[in-house]
Design a protein around this motif. Structure first.
Motif, PDB file in Angstrom:
ATOM      1  N   MET A 326       0.798  -1.308   0.053  1.00 15.92           N
ATOM      2  CA  MET A 326      -0.022   0.131  -0.018  1.00 15.92           C
ATOM      3  C   MET A 326       0.844   1.227  -0.007  1.00 15.92           C
ATOM      4  O   MET A 326       0.456   2.472  -0.489  1.00 15.92           O
ATOM      5  CB  MET A 326      -0.942   0.084   1.405  1.00 15.92           C
ATOM      6  CG  MET A 326      -2.102  -0.862   1.264  1.00 15.92           C
ATOM      7  SD  MET A 326      -3.247  -0.498  -0.389  1.00 15.92           S
ATOM      8  CE  MET A 326      -3.859   0.982   0.433  1.00 15.92           C
ATOM      9  N   SER A 333      -5.910   5.808  -4.335  1.00 13.87           N
ATOM     10  CA  SER A 333      -7.613   5.635  -4.494  1.00 13.87           C
ATOM     11  C   SER A 333      -7.502   4.337  -4.225  1.00 13.87           C
ATOM     12  O   SER A 333      -6.844   3.191  -4.630  1.00 13.87           O
ATOM     13  CB  SER A 333      -8.064   6.223  -5.589  1.00 13.87           C
ATOM     14  OG  SER A 333      -7.659   5.479  -6.728  1.00 13.87           O
ATOM     15  N   HIS A 334      -9.020   3.807  -4.038  1.00 17.10           N
ATOM     16  CA  HIS A 334      -9.433   2.524  -3.983  1.00 17.10           C
ATOM     17  C   HIS A 334      -9.506   1.881  -5.149  1.00 17.10           C
ATOM     18  O   HIS A 334      -9.065   0.832  -5.577  1.00 17.10           O
ATOM     19  CB  HIS A 334     -10.644   2.361  -3.217  1.00 17.10           C
ATOM     20  CG  HIS A 334     -10.737   2.623  -1.833  1.00 17.10           C
ATOM     21  ND1 HIS A 334     -10.113   1.950  -0.851  1.00 17.10           N
ATOM     22  CD2 HIS A 334     -11.479   3.670  -1.253  1.00 17.10           C
ATOM     23  CE1 HIS A 334     -10.102   2.294   0.231  1.00 17.10           C
ATOM     24  NE2 HIS A 334     -11.088   3.476   0.100  1.00 17.10           N
ATOM     25  N   GLN A 335      -9.911   2.744  -6.474  1.00 24.01           N
ATOM     26  CA  GLN A 335      -9.766   2.306  -7.701  1.00 24.01           C
ATOM     27  C   GLN A 335      -8.440   1.973  -8.075  1.00 24.01           C
ATOM     28  O   GLN A 335      -8.225   0.869  -9.013  1.00 24.01           O
ATOM     29  CB  GLN A 335     -10.282   3.258  -8.694  1.00 24.01           C
ATOM     30  CG  GLN A 335     -10.602   2.858 -10.183  1.00 24.01           C
ATOM     31  CD  GLN A 335     -11.486   1.528 -10.095  1.00 24.01           C
ATOM     32  OE1 GLN A 335     -12.527   1.400  -9.529  1.00 24.01           O
ATOM     33  NE2 GLN A 335     -11.184   0.698 -10.991  1.00 24.01           N
ATOM     34  N   VAL A 337      -5.999   0.789  -6.231  1.00 23.65           N
ATOM     35  CA  VAL A 337      -5.578  -0.377  -5.736  1.00 23.65           C
ATOM     36  C   VAL A 337      -6.495  -1.842  -6.329  1.00 23.65           C
ATOM     37  O   VAL A 337      -5.626  -2.715  -6.875  1.00 23.65           O
ATOM     38  CB  VAL A 337      -6.225  -0.702  -4.293  1.00 23.65           C
ATOM     39  CG1 VAL A 337      -6.245  -1.996  -3.574  1.00 23.65           C
ATOM     40  CG2 VAL A 337      -5.590   0.511  -3.335  1.00 23.65           C
ATOM     41  N   LEU A 338      -7.766  -1.635  -6.941  1.00 25.65           N
ATOM     42  CA  LEU A 338      -8.263  -2.557  -7.518  1.00 25.65           C
ATOM     43  C   LEU A 338      -7.459  -2.950  -8.943  1.00 25.65           C
ATOM     44  O   LEU A 338      -7.156  -4.169  -9.286  1.00 25.65           O
ATOM     45  CB  LEU A 338      -9.666  -2.203  -7.741  1.00 25.65           C
ATOM     46  CG  LEU A 338     -10.502  -2.110  -6.370  1.00 25.65           C
ATOM     47  CD1 LEU A 338     -12.055  -1.726  -6.668  1.00 25.65           C
ATOM     48  CD2 LEU A 338     -10.528  -3.350  -5.666  1.00 25.65           C
ATOM     49  N   ALA A 353      -5.526  -5.618   0.988  1.00 26.30           N
ATOM     50  CA  ALA A 353      -6.021  -4.368   0.169  1.00 26.30           C
ATOM     51  C   ALA A 353      -7.045  -4.715  -0.720  1.00 26.30           C
ATOM     52  O   ALA A 353      -7.910  -3.509  -0.963  1.00 26.30           O
ATOM     53  CB  ALA A 353      -4.343  -3.752  -0.647  1.00 26.30           C
ATOM     54  N   SER A 357     -10.575  -2.465  -0.560  1.00 25.46           N
ATOM     55  CA  SER A 357     -10.884  -1.542  -1.559  1.00 25.46           C
ATOM     56  C   SER A 357     -12.205  -2.164  -2.462  1.00 25.46           C
ATOM     57  O   SER A 357     -12.918  -1.180  -2.828  1.00 25.46           O
ATOM     58  CB  SER A 357      -9.780  -1.259  -2.524  1.00 25.46           C
ATOM     59  OG  SER A 357      -8.528  -0.502  -1.918  1.00 25.46           O
ATOM     60  N   ARG A 358     -12.177  -3.245  -2.325  1.00 30.25           N
ATOM     61  CA  ARG A 358     -13.314  -3.854  -2.853  1.00 30.25           C
ATOM     62  C   ARG A 358     -14.758  -3.365  -2.240  1.00 30.25           C
ATOM     63  O   ARG A 358     -15.883  -2.772  -2.990  1.00 30.25           O
ATOM     64  CB  ARG A 358     -13.400  -5.348  -2.961  1.00 30.25           C
ATOM     65  CG  ARG A 358     -14.655  -6.265  -3.593  1.00 30.25           C
ATOM     66  CD  ARG A 358     -14.578  -7.597  -3.213  1.00 30.25           C
ATOM     67  NE  ARG A 358     -14.453  -7.660  -1.629  1.00 30.25           N
ATOM     68  CZ  ARG A 358     -14.111  -9.025  -1.230  1.00 30.25           C
ATOM     69  NH1 ARG A 358     -13.773  -9.779  -1.836  1.00 30.25           N
ATOM     70  NH2 ARG A 358     -14.022  -8.952   0.168  1.00 30.25           N
ATOM     71  N   ALA A 361     -14.569   0.858  -1.941  1.00 35.28           N
ATOM     72  CA  ALA A 361     -14.781   1.653  -3.257  1.00 35.28           C
ATOM     73  C   ALA A 361     -16.399   2.139  -3.474  1.00 35.28           C
ATOM     74  O   ALA A 361     -16.576   2.903  -4.352  1.00 35.28           O
ATOM     75  CB  ALA A 361     -14.377   0.984  -4.432  1.00 35.28           C
ATOM     76  N   LEU A 380      -5.809   4.204   3.145  1.00 40.52           N
ATOM     77  CA  LEU A 380      -6.957   4.573   2.289  1.00 40.52           C
ATOM     78  C   LEU A 380      -8.256   4.714   3.507  1.00 40.52           C
ATOM     79  O   LEU A 380      -9.437   4.447   2.621  1.00 40.52           O
ATOM     80  CB  LEU A 380      -7.161   4.016   0.945  1.00 40.52           C
ATOM     81  CG  LEU A 380      -5.980   3.970   0.213  1.00 40.52           C
ATOM     82  CD1 LEU A 380      -6.490   3.272  -1.335  1.00 40.52           C
ATOM     83  CD2 LEU A 380      -5.723   5.515  -0.170  1.00 40.52           C
TER      84      LEU A 380
END
Length: 419
Positions: A326, A333-335, A337-338, A353, A357-358, A361, A380
């Motif tokens: 991370m 951003s979570h996006q 991460v994905l 992570a 984030s799933r 987000a 995050l």
């Protein structure tokens, strides 16, 4: 209206506005067993399925969970050990192995957190190290292609036992049975391959039979050759209400309906605001464990809604690999991460992570914890100074008629939407 949630070894309280529509989602209220040791003793001496007791002259290894699991060893182990001694096994032929999986290893000074002093003084206790390849034995591959490397000390025993709890699990369906050894005593690569199955649509909370990750675990258990399981079912206060012992699969088949009846809660529709606790210590010992509560609670929260996660996390993130992924480079951003997770592929550590984030987000997540604020932001989360301030901030983001859910034991709660 005053609400109270478990937080570490204490509780947090806060006030919701008068007239709020509030629903508490938690396992059914169930009194503890009047004599939990007698309940465990009855299970041990009346085992389920086809099992044989150990014999005199055999060595016995018992896999137990680490400090991240509230297993009531003080009630479960004495009757189990009495049965082993009654079968003729000598004390010097028995050992405990702490099944950490990829969690941080426990030091000998920490063993008293999970084991009574009289057991530590009487029997050898060792802690598994998933990265110690020299102490892993390769058993081949499962039918799903998982390479099975298991703790050599456990495999060297003539008779193998697992002890743990049966409760909901976000992608294994349910914990319990052989999982304590099949995952807890495995090597890193094996755990990676098994946990990568969490991306399958059937690897979900409450699914056992059709769950590829869980059925892979069952196959690993057969390859290991686990002779006996002792599992408890706990109420929301972490007290024993049921105990099952015997053949590991028979234990799961008997225990899952009981755990489902206790933990599954019907919810009419998703909530605008969910206020959740993983369930207090040790469920919120770190982010790694607390994320399970986030996932369970997010399942009952609207897209675009708000969640407040109350998790003390005295031991930080719980995973150096998660932190490093991370922070290096910093995820913004979570996006992001994905997208990075999809690009780089599954790996234990970074999967945490992805799991955070799933859900974060689509659900704005506020965190009440003891973590350093900058550190929490680096993961995050949106840290808050306290539960009341978090509630005030959340209500400002939502319409006046917001439906509010409170989930005090999220790690052990299965919220099922009626929709």
């Amino acid at each position: 209206m005053i609400i109270r949630l478990p937080y570490g070894r204490r509780r947090l309280s806060a006030e919701l506005p008068a007239g709020s529509t509030v629903e508490t989602i938690m396992p059914k209220d169930h009194p503890p067993a009047a004599d939990p040791a007698a309940l465990a003793r009855d299970a041990v001496y009346n085992p389920l399925g086809e099992v044989k007791p150990p014999r005199a002259g055999q060595s016995v290894a018992i896999a137990i969970n680490d400090k991240t699991r509230p297993v009531p060893h003080e009630h479960l182990l004495p009757p189990l050990l009495a049965g082993i001694r009654h079968a003729g096994v000598r004390d010097e032929d028995l050992r405990f192995i702490i099944a950490t999986g990829t969690h941080p290893r426990m030091s000998p000074e920490e063993y008293e957190i999970i084991l009574p002093a009289e057991i530590i003084d009487r029997y050898p206790v060792i802690c598994h190290d998933a990265s110690d390849k020299a102490n892993l034995t390769y058993l081949g591959e499962t039918s799903r292609g998982t390479p099975v490397d298991i703790n050599s000390d456990y495999l060297a025993a003539d008779y193998r036992i697992v002890v743990g709890n049966i409760e909901p699990h976000q992608f294994q369906g349910f914990s319990g049975g052989v999982k304590s050894a099949a995952i807890g005593l495995a090597g890193v690569e094996m755990i990676n391959r098994n946990h990568a199955m969490m991306l399958d649509e059937n690897a979900r909370l409450g699914e056992y039979e059709a769950n590829p990750a869980r059925q892979d675990v069952e196959e690993i258990g057969r390859m290991i050759g686990i002779d006996f399981a002792l599992n408890a079912i706990l109420n929301s206060d972490k007290q024993i209400i049921g105990a099952f012992a015997g053949d590991p699969v028979a234990v799961m088949r008997a225990g899952i309906p009981e755990a489902r009846t206790l933990c599954q809660v019907s919810v009419a529709a998703p909530f605008d605001l969910m206020i959740a606790s993983p369930g207090g210590h040790p469920k919120d010992i770190n982010i790694y464990q607390s994320q399970k509560g986030l996932a369970h609670a997010a399942a009952a929260t609207k897209n675009g809604g708000v969640m407040i996660l109350c998790a003390a996390c005295p031991e930080g993130s719980g995973s150096a690999a998660y932190e490093s992924w991370m922070m290096n480079p910093p995820m913004r951003s979570h996006q992001a991460v994905l997208e990075r997770f999809e690009r780089e592929g599954f790996q234990v550590g970074r999967h945490k992570a992805f799991q955070v984030s799933r859900d974060a987000a689509r659900v704005h997540t506020l965190l009440v914890s003891d973590l350093d604020e900058a550190f929490a932001r680096g993961l995050l989360f949106h840290p808050q100074p306290g539960l009341q301030s978090a509630i005030d901030a959340a209500l400002e983001m939502l319409p006046g008629a917001a439906r509010i859910g409170v989930m005090p034991a999220a790690n052990a709660t299965m919220a099922v939407l009626n929709e």
